[in-house]
Write an enzyme that holds these catalytic residues in place. Structure first.
Site, mmCIF file in Angstrom:
data_model
loop_
_atom_site.group_PDB
_atom_site.id
_atom_site.type_symbol
_atom_site.label_atom_id
_atom_site.label_comp_id
_atom_site.label_asym_id
_atom_site.label_seq_id
_atom_site.Cartn_x
_atom_site.Cartn_y
_atom_site.Cartn_z
ATOM 1 N N LYS A 186 -5.490 11.899 17.174
ATOM 2 C CA LYS A 186 -6.187 13.177 17.350
ATOM 3 C C LYS A 186 -5.175 14.323 17.426
ATOM 4 C CE LYS A 186 -9.507 10.235 17.422
ATOM 5 N NZ LYS A 186 -10.140 9.707 18.606
ATOM 6 N N TYR A 236 -15.724 7.697 25.241
ATOM 7 C CA TYR A 236 -15.671 7.452 23.800
ATOM 8 C C TYR A 236 -16.393 6.126 23.528
ATOM 9 C CZ TYR A 236 -13.308 6.786 19.284
ATOM 10 O OH TYR A 236 -13.013 6.594 17.966
ATOM 11 N N ASP A 270 -7.681 8.975 30.118
ATOM 12 C CA ASP A 270 -7.595 9.172 28.671
ATOM 13 C C ASP A 270 -7.541 10.684 28.460
ATOM 14 O OD1 ASP A 270 -8.084 9.584 25.963
ATOM 15 O OD2 ASP A 270 -9.403 7.844 25.782
ATOM 16 N N ARG A 321 9.863 -5.662 16.819
ATOM 17 C CA ARG A 321 8.708 -5.783 17.732
ATOM 18 C C ARG A 321 9.114 -5.457 19.163
ATOM 19 N NH1 ARG A 321 7.107 -10.369 19.852
ATOM 20 N NH2 ARG A 321 7.789 -11.603 18.077
HETATM 21 C C1 LIG Z 1 -10.369 8.447 19.114
HETATM 22 C C2 LIG Z 1 -10.366 8.171 20.553
HETATM 23 C C3 LIG Z 1 -9.980 6.914 21.052
HETATM 24 C C4 LIG Z 1 -9.602 5.773 20.133
HETATM 25 O O1 LIG Z 1 -8.448 6.060 19.407
HETATM 26 P P1 LIG Z 1 -8.108 5.387 17.973
HETATM 27 O O2 LIG Z 1 -6.816 6.029 17.621
HETATM 28 O O3 LIG Z 1 -9.234 5.726 17.051
HETATM 29 O O4 LIG Z 1 -7.996 3.924 18.183
HETATM 30 C C5 LIG Z 1 -9.967 6.737 22.416
HETATM 31 N N1 LIG Z 1 -10.326 7.713 23.262
HETATM 32 C C6 LIG Z 1 -10.722 8.933 22.816
HETATM 33 C C7 LIG Z 1 -11.104 9.982 23.803
HETATM 34 C C8 LIG Z 1 -10.755 9.197 21.463
HETATM 35 O O5 LIG Z 1 -11.157 10.398 21.025
#
Ligand SMILES: *Cc1c(COP(=O)(O)O)cnc(C)c1O
Length: 409
Positions: free
Chosen positions: A220, A122, A195, A62
């Site tokens: 992604k 998102y 992000d 951890r």
């Molecule tokens: C998918 C996504 C998230 C969340 O990510 P997870 O891996 O599904 O928890 C956050 N921000 C954006 C822009 C995303 O496309």
């Protein structure tokens, strides 16, 4: 001190210990192994004490894992940060990033006093801000981050210590002026969290433009193959990085070694994939723009409101997401269009090698009222394409046959 297995130990004991904890091989493995060990043994209690004290050596998974550390190192380099911390999902990464971004200079514990976020986010991120941060009593406000006058007004009103924006917004693909937002955040004593999931470091590296923290849903583009969930936060300053690490240890929201290895493997082809995806997306956007019944959103098109900004600040490409509206089409016609596709997959998510299509109406923006969607410019017939690495001729042919079907009575 742990000894080597002894031949006089009984069979059950030898089955447990024989073969384990051997010396690492003389040659280094070319690719980082998946370290599944939860704990580490040292030669002596003294050595274990030193390892605990250093905070660098591996003691308990951890606190740190070599497979995860390899991913963190490559992502820190990719985003030009001082360090990175990986998390079990993009949402866990965002949660930790927003907290850590509120760490006062000179302090060690986050004290977020207010978050100013982009209106286009998102869906789950909006829920995190409302149902977690605001629900805990933290002031949260939203504004159009492309309207710098609106940003100035919102900062003056809220006095936030954290700004949050997505580079390339969902689904209208708005482009944020990171340098201008960073300047405003700094002047207000706030940190800018970006992000960068949709853009990827291949399209832009926000830390180099003045942002303080970059977040990725590694699910992604970084993973890229629709087979893993993960998140990464990259920090520009040691204070934020150390807070992230402390929170990962405290909350236990860390990434596992198997997932880390998949993402690490994905990152090796990130540049190849994203460049191909961007080239495919540019061709798809140009072709769609020629079609009479379609309105296209793509930062690479001259008509896009932030095209000049994207051309000036992106690294020679415009991302691999393309959104478009089917003119004169209602919900039923949009559904029928999606159902006619044969290659393009109607799956949620984005950034995969596969070309994916989603309807914001029923996915990311389904919790909004029709009025809220209209206010944000999201029509029922809007679709969002995440362009993959297939031969672009096959992607275009699929769109063509599906669109042609739309024109039939
Ligand atoms: C998918 C996504 C998230 C969340 O990510 P997870 O891996 O599904 O928890 C956050 N921000 C954006 C822009 C995303 O496309």
């Amino acid at each position: 001190m742990p000894t080597r297995p002894r031949p006089d130990w009984s069979l059950p004991t030898r089955l447990i210990h024989e073969g384990e904890r051997s010396q690492p091989p003389a040659g280094r493995p070319t690719a980082t192994p998946i370290y599944t060990a939860a704990t580490y043994v040292y030669e002596s209690a003294e050595a274990l004490d030193t390892a605990f004290a250093s905070g660098e050596d591996y003691v308990y998974a951890r606190y740190g894992n070599p497979t995860v550390a390899a991913l963190e190192r490559v992502m820190a380099a990719a985003e030009q940060g001082i360090g990175a911390v990986a998390f079990g999902s993009g949402m866990a990464a965002l949660h930790a990033a927003l907290l850590a971004a509120g760490t006062p200079r000179g302090g060690t514990h986050p004290q977020v006093r207010g978050i100013l976020a982009a209106r286009d986010l998102y869906g789950a991120t909006t829920n995190l801000l409302n149902d977690f941060f605001a629900a805990q009593g933290m002031p949260v406000a939203y504004c159009d981050m492309c309207d710098l006058a609106a940003v100035d007004a919102a900062i003056a009103e809220l006095h936030p210590d954290v700004l949050l924006v997505e580079q390339i917004s969902n689904p209208l693909l708005k482009v944020a002026d990171i340098a201008e937002l960073a300047r405003r955040a700094k002047a207000a004593g706030a940190r800018l969290v970006v992000d960068n999931t949709m853009a990827t470091p291949i399209v832009q590296q926000p830390l180099a433009l003045g942002a303080d923290v970059v977040v990725h849903s590694a699910t992604k583009y970084l993973g890229g193959h629709a087979d893993v969930i993960g998140g990464v936060v990259v920090a520009r300053a040691a204070l934020v990085r150390d807070t992230l690490r402390r929170y990962s240890k405290l909350l236990g929201s860390l990434l596992g070694p198997f997932e880390a290895q998949l993402i690490l493997r994905g990152v090796k082809t990130l540049a190849l994939r994203v460049r191909q995806q961007c080239a495919n997306a540019a061709a798809v956007a140009a072709w769609l723009d020629e079609q009479p019944d379609v309105a296209v959103y793509y930062p690479g098109l001259a008509a896009h409101p932030q095209h000049q900004l994207a051309a000036r600040t992106f690294d020679g490409c415009f991302g691999a997401m393309v959104s478009f509206e089917l003119r004169n089409a209602d919900r039923a016609a949009a559904f029928a269009f999606v159902d006619r596709l044969e290659l393009i997959l109607p799956a949620t998510s984005l950034g995969d090698i596969y070309t994916l299509i989603t309807l914001p109406l029923i996915s990311s923006h389904r919790d909004l009222t029709p009025e809220q969607r209209a206010e944000r410019g999201i029509r029922d017939s809007m679709v969002r394409l995440s362009v993959g690495i297939e031969d672009v001729r096959d992607i275009l042919a699929d769109l063509q046959q599906a669109l042609a079907g739309n024109r039939l009575p």
